[in-house]
Write a protein that holds these residues in place. Structure first.
Motif, mmCIF file in Angstrom:
data_model
loop_
_atom_site.group_PDB
_atom_site.id
_atom_site.type_symbol
_atom_site.label_atom_id
_atom_site.label_comp_id
_atom_site.label_asym_id
_atom_site.label_seq_id
_atom_site.Cartn_x
_atom_site.Cartn_y
_atom_site.Cartn_z
ATOM 1 N N UNK A 34 0.817 -1.203 0.000
ATOM 2 C CA UNK A 34 0.000 0.000 0.000
ATOM 3 C C UNK A 34 0.858 1.263 0.000
ATOM 4 N N UNK A 35 1.971 1.230 0.714
ATOM 5 C CA UNK A 35 2.857 2.390 0.757
ATOM 6 C C UNK A 35 3.536 2.595 -0.597
ATOM 7 N N UNK A 36 3.935 1.478 -1.226
ATOM 8 C CA UNK A 36 4.578 1.577 -2.532
ATOM 9 C C UNK A 36 3.602 2.128 -3.567
ATOM 10 N N UNK A 37 2.377 1.576 -3.586
ATOM 11 C CA UNK A 37 1.409 2.029 -4.572
ATOM 12 C C UNK A 37 0.965 3.461 -4.292
ATOM 13 N N UNK A 38 0.881 3.828 -3.019
ATOM 14 C CA UNK A 38 0.543 5.194 -2.679
ATOM 15 C C UNK A 38 1.582 6.168 -3.201
ATOM 16 N N UNK A 39 2.849 5.806 -3.071
ATOM 17 C CA UNK A 39 3.921 6.650 -3.599
ATOM 18 C C UNK A 39 3.841 6.741 -5.118
ATOM 19 N N UNK A 40 3.492 5.636 -5.761
ATOM 20 C CA UNK A 40 3.398 5.634 -7.218
ATOM 21 C C UNK A 40 2.319 6.566 -7.731
ATOM 22 N N UNK A 41 1.295 6.811 -6.926
ATOM 23 C CA UNK A 41 0.220 7.706 -7.362
ATOM 24 C C UNK A 41 0.732 9.103 -7.692
ATOM 25 N N UNK A 42 1.860 9.483 -7.110
ATOM 26 C CA UNK A 42 2.414 10.816 -7.356
ATOM 27 C C UNK A 42 3.307 10.844 -8.590
ATOM 28 N N UNK A 43 3.480 9.676 -9.215
ATOM 29 C CA UNK A 43 4.403 9.610 -10.350
ATOM 30 C C UNK A 43 3.687 9.675 -11.691
ATOM 31 N N UNK A 44 2.388 9.906 -11.678
ATOM 32 C CA UNK A 44 1.645 10.002 -12.923
ATOM 33 C C UNK A 44 0.469 9.054 -12.950
ATOM 34 N N UNK A 45 -0.352 9.180 -13.969
ATOM 35 C CA UNK A 45 -1.534 8.330 -14.099
ATOM 36 C C UNK A 45 -1.128 6.916 -14.513
ATOM 37 N N UNK A 46 -1.658 5.946 -13.800
ATOM 38 C CA UNK A 46 -1.374 4.539 -14.083
ATOM 39 C C UNK A 46 -2.710 3.819 -14.249
ATOM 40 N N UNK A 47 -2.844 3.050 -15.308
ATOM 41 C CA UNK A 47 -4.041 2.233 -15.494
ATOM 42 C C UNK A 47 -3.856 0.942 -14.707
ATOM 43 N N UNK A 48 -4.296 0.963 -13.457
ATOM 44 C CA UNK A 48 -4.050 -0.169 -12.568
ATOM 45 C C UNK A 48 -4.764 -1.431 -13.017
ATOM 46 N N UNK A 49 -5.802 -1.294 -13.816
ATOM 47 C CA UNK A 49 -6.502 -2.500 -14.282
ATOM 48 C C UNK A 49 -5.590 -3.381 -15.133
ATOM 49 N N UNK A 50 -4.576 -2.773 -15.724
ATOM 50 C CA UNK A 50 -3.619 -3.562 -16.511
ATOM 51 C C UNK A 50 -2.801 -4.503 -15.627
ATOM 52 N N UNK A 51 -2.770 -4.245 -14.317
ATOM 53 C CA UNK A 51 -1.908 -5.022 -13.419
ATOM 54 C C UNK A 51 -2.705 -5.938 -12.495
ATOM 55 N N UNK A 52 -4.034 -5.939 -12.646
ATOM 56 C CA UNK A 52 -4.862 -6.845 -11.848
ATOM 57 C C UNK A 52 -4.720 -8.249 -12.407
ATOM 58 N N UNK A 53 -4.418 -9.210 -11.532
ATOM 59 C CA UNK A 53 -4.239 -10.587 -11.982
ATOM 60 C C UNK A 53 -5.560 -11.349 -11.891
ATOM 61 N N UNK A 54 -5.947 -11.981 -12.988
ATOM 62 C CA UNK A 54 -7.143 -12.817 -12.976
ATOM 63 C C UNK A 54 -6.801 -14.275 -12.704
ATOM 64 N N UNK A 55 -5.557 -14.664 -12.985
ATOM 65 C CA UNK A 55 -5.116 -16.039 -12.757
ATOM 66 C C UNK A 55 -4.900 -16.274 -11.263
ATOM 67 N N UNK A 56 -5.609 -17.225 -10.695
ATOM 68 C CA UNK A 56 -5.504 -17.486 -9.260
ATOM 69 C C UNK A 56 -4.245 -18.264 -8.893
ATOM 70 N N UNK A 57 -3.551 -18.814 -9.872
ATOM 71 C CA UNK A 57 -2.321 -19.531 -9.581
ATOM 72 C C UNK A 57 -2.570 -20.932 -9.067
ATOM 73 N N UNK A 58 -1.514 -21.545 -8.568
ATOM 74 C CA UNK A 58 -1.564 -22.936 -8.119
ATOM 75 C C UNK A 58 -2.133 -23.042 -6.714
ATOM 76 N N UNK A 59 -2.646 -24.232 -6.412
ATOM 77 C CA UNK A 59 -3.066 -24.555 -5.044
ATOM 78 C C UNK A 59 -1.957 -25.362 -4.381
ATOM 79 N N UNK A 60 -1.410 -24.833 -3.312
ATOM 80 C CA UNK A 60 -0.307 -25.495 -2.626
ATOM 81 C C UNK A 60 -0.788 -26.149 -1.335
ATOM 82 N N UNK A 61 -0.074 -27.179 -0.933
ATOM 83 C CA UNK A 61 -0.359 -27.823 0.349
ATOM 84 C C UNK A 61 0.760 -27.576 1.356
#
Length: 207
Positions: A34-61
């Protein structure tokens, strides 16, 4: 990677000084997603939807892999909040709870997971951020209380890795010196390398 949050982008620093952040893991302060992304907000407009992951990945035990994955999923929650993607935030709330149960701390996380889902329904992004903060803190506190500090460190590592991965992509596409400076955290690299070397019993399970 914890979490007194910057509720507004205007309050977020452009440069993250790890000595002055709020989440401390043993003797090193780890920047939270949250701190990293908050800092990034001051660096310009970012389309964050491009970085949302839809792949849930593997299930580990294996518990070490679950802990590492939990950290990345919490970081994904912050990305989904940045994108104001309510359905994904709700899915992440459920997944965080499932992963927390997998490492034995589900009871500590249940209230946060419910609060995340309810706040996402109302699109109350400030509350979602706060609950994600509390979630990571609660996981790590619960792990430390049962003397599973190594798993706690893996949660931090997972969050930091995912946050750094996204940060690298953002800086590559929207380069600035301030953004590049956020990636320069050699103390954290040394810290995590040292911690991984101290848990040889987990290293094979993480491969």
């Amino acid at each position: 990677a914890g979490l007194a949050v910057c509720a507004q982008a205007a309050q977020a620093p452009q440069h993250i000084d790890i000595k002055n952040l709020s989440k401390k893991v043993e003797d090193v302060v780890v920047p939270l997603p949250n701190e990293v992304f908050g800092a990034l907000n001051k660096l310009g407009n970012v389309n964050w939807r491009d970085y949302v992951r839809s792949n849930k990945g593997s299930n580990f035990t294996e518990r070490p892999r679950i802990a590492l994955l939990l950290g990345t999923v919490i970081a994904d929650g912050f990305i989904a909040v940045q994108a104001e993607d309510a359905p994904t935030v709700k899915e992440i709330g459920q997944r965080v709870l499932a992963l927390a149960k997998g490492i034995g701390v589900g009871n500590s996380i249940t209230p946060h997971a419910k609060a995340i889902i309810e706040a996402a329904d109302k699109k109350n992004w400030g509350n979602v951020r706060s609950e994600l903060d509390r979630t990571q803190n609660s996981v790590q506190t619960a792990m430390n209380e049962v003397h599973d500090e190594k798993l706690s460190q893996l949660v931090s590592l997972g969050g930091w890795l995912r946050g750094t991965q996204v940060l690298t992509s953002v800086v590559t596409q929207h380069f600035s010196l301030d953004g590049a400076e956020l990636l320069h955290q050699p103390d954290l690299l040394v810290y995590f390398q040292t911690r991984l070397q101290a848990m040889p019993e987990y290293n094979q399970k993480l491969l």
